[in-house]
Design an enzyme around this catalytic site. Structure first.
Site, PDB file in Angstrom:
ATOM      1  N   GLU A 169       0.819  -1.209   0.000  1.00 60.07           N
ATOM      2  CA  GLU A 169       0.000   0.000   0.000  1.00 60.07           C
ATOM      3  C   GLU A 169       0.855   1.263   0.000  1.00 60.07           C
ATOM      4  OE1 GLU A 169      -3.081  -0.018  -0.482  1.00 60.07           O
ATOM      5  OE2 GLU A 169      -3.659  -2.087  -0.036  1.00 60.07           O
ATOM      6  N   ARG A 209     -17.999  -0.263   4.957  1.00 63.67           N
ATOM      7  CA  ARG A 209     -18.989  -0.933   4.096  1.00 63.67           C
ATOM      8  C   ARG A 209     -19.813  -1.923   4.900  1.00 63.67           C
ATOM      9  NH1 ARG A 209     -18.031  -5.856   1.828  1.00 63.67           N
ATOM     10  NH2 ARG A 209     -15.894  -5.785   2.603  1.00 63.67           N
ATOM     11  N   CYS A 213      -8.407  -1.714   8.047  1.00 65.45           N
ATOM     12  CA  CYS A 213      -7.001  -1.760   7.612  1.00 65.45           C
ATOM     13  C   CYS A 213      -6.468  -0.353   7.370  1.00 65.45           C
ATOM     14  CB  CYS A 213      -6.852  -2.608   6.354  1.00 65.45           C
ATOM     15  SG  CYS A 213      -6.976  -4.369   6.699  1.00 65.45           S
ATOM     16  N   HIS A 270      -1.580  -5.539   1.980  1.00 65.02           N
ATOM     17  CA  HIS A 270      -2.793  -6.355   1.897  1.00 65.02           C
ATOM     18  C   HIS A 270      -2.464  -7.656   1.183  1.00 65.02           C
ATOM     19  CE1 HIS A 270      -5.998  -3.152   2.690  1.00 65.02           C
ATOM     20  NE2 HIS A 270      -6.444  -4.212   3.332  1.00 65.02           N
TER      21      HIS A 270
HETATM   22  N1  PCA Z   1      -8.956  -6.594   6.168  1.00 61.73           N
HETATM   23  C1  PCA Z   1      -9.888  -5.525   6.408  1.00 61.73           C
HETATM   24  C2  PCA Z   1      -9.864  -5.288   7.906  1.00 61.73           C
HETATM   25  C3  PCA Z   1      -9.164  -6.458   8.491  1.00 61.73           C
HETATM   26  C4  PCA Z   1      -8.573  -7.166   7.343  1.00 61.73           C
HETATM   27  O1  PCA Z   1      -7.809  -8.147   7.423  1.00 61.73           O
HETATM   28  C5  PCA Z   1      -9.588  -4.266   5.583  1.00 61.73           C
HETATM   29  O2  PCA Z   1      -9.038  -4.404   4.475  1.00 61.73           O
HETATM   30  O3  PCA Z   1      -9.887  -3.163   6.002  1.00 61.73           O
END
Ligand code: PCA
Length: 217
Positions: free
Chosen positions: A83, A93, A146, A168
């Site tokens: 990111e 959401r 996140c 991610h």
């Molecule tokens: N993904 C979510 C929150 C926790 C996770 O593992 C996100 O992308 O915000």
């Protein structure tokens, strides 16, 4: 006694009805391991607005890290997504694991609109691709928990010289049946990828690599 420098690696508990979260499994796999000259201190954060940042604060205080990498699941992404930026917005959401669903609220009232990752994101993407793993720079970590943790992390560490950022990861291959048509990767590939990301983040010096990191034009 001189203690080994610590890397703080965070993952998330399951959320949104999934029984597992690959980010937590990666943390379990790397907990206590040595990466370059440092040792991994791994912590699972609750998928809860506010609560996740409290847990992050405790983990930062307990580990005094030289590097922080926060991980989360992004179902639907096919690449390990490094990111670039965290936005000062909570816009959920779905409800978090405590039932809260903030809409259009700041993560930090009065904070800057965004913080950039302080990791060498392009060098990480290049190293992951070199290792045969699908990887891309992502231009948005979303607006759920996140991004909330990513923004809070960058806000806390701004100006400290401690490198920090967010990655991610895709769904696990073991989650394929519950998510037909979405891309997945095996846990082994995710663990290997995160280890590479940590190594590069710890050892890369100078300017970031000049590679294109975007997923699509
Ligand atoms: N993904 C979510 C929150 C926790 C996770 O593992 C996100 O992308 O915000």
């Amino acid at each position: 006694m001189v203690s080994t420098p610590r890397i703080l690696l965070t993952g998330f508990e399951p959320f949104g009805g999934d029984p597992v979260n690959p980010s937590a499994l990666i943390c379990q796999a790397l907990r206590g391991q040595r990466v370059a000259h440092a040792t991994v201190h791994a912590v699972e954060l609750p998928c809860v607005f506010g609560g996740a940042l409290q847990a992050l604060d405790e983990a930062l205080a307990a580990s005094s890290p030289v590097l922080v990498l926060a991980l989360g699941l992004a179902a639907g992404r096919g690449e390990i997504s490094v990111e670039r930026a965290a936005l000062n917005i909570d816009d959920a959401r779905i409800p978090d694991n405590a039932g809260a669903q903030p809409v259009d609220l700041p993560v930090v009232a009065g904070g800057p609109a965004a913080w950039f990752s302080t990791l060498p994101i392009k060098a990480i993407v290049a190293a992951l691709r070199q290792a045969g793993l699908p990887a891309a720079v992502s231009q948005s970590a979303g607006t759920f928990v996140c991004n909330h943790v990513f923004y809070g992390l960058q806000h806390r560490l701004a100006g400290t010289g401690v490198r920090s950022g967010f990655v991610h990861v895709p769904l696990l291959d073991t989650q394929a049946a519950a998510h037909p048509c979405l891309p997945t990767l095996p846990l082994e590939a995710l663990v290997r990828g995160v280890r590479i990301a940590l190594e590069v983040a710890l050892t890369h010096a100078g300017a970031d690599a000049r590679v294109t990191g975007g997923a699509v034009a």
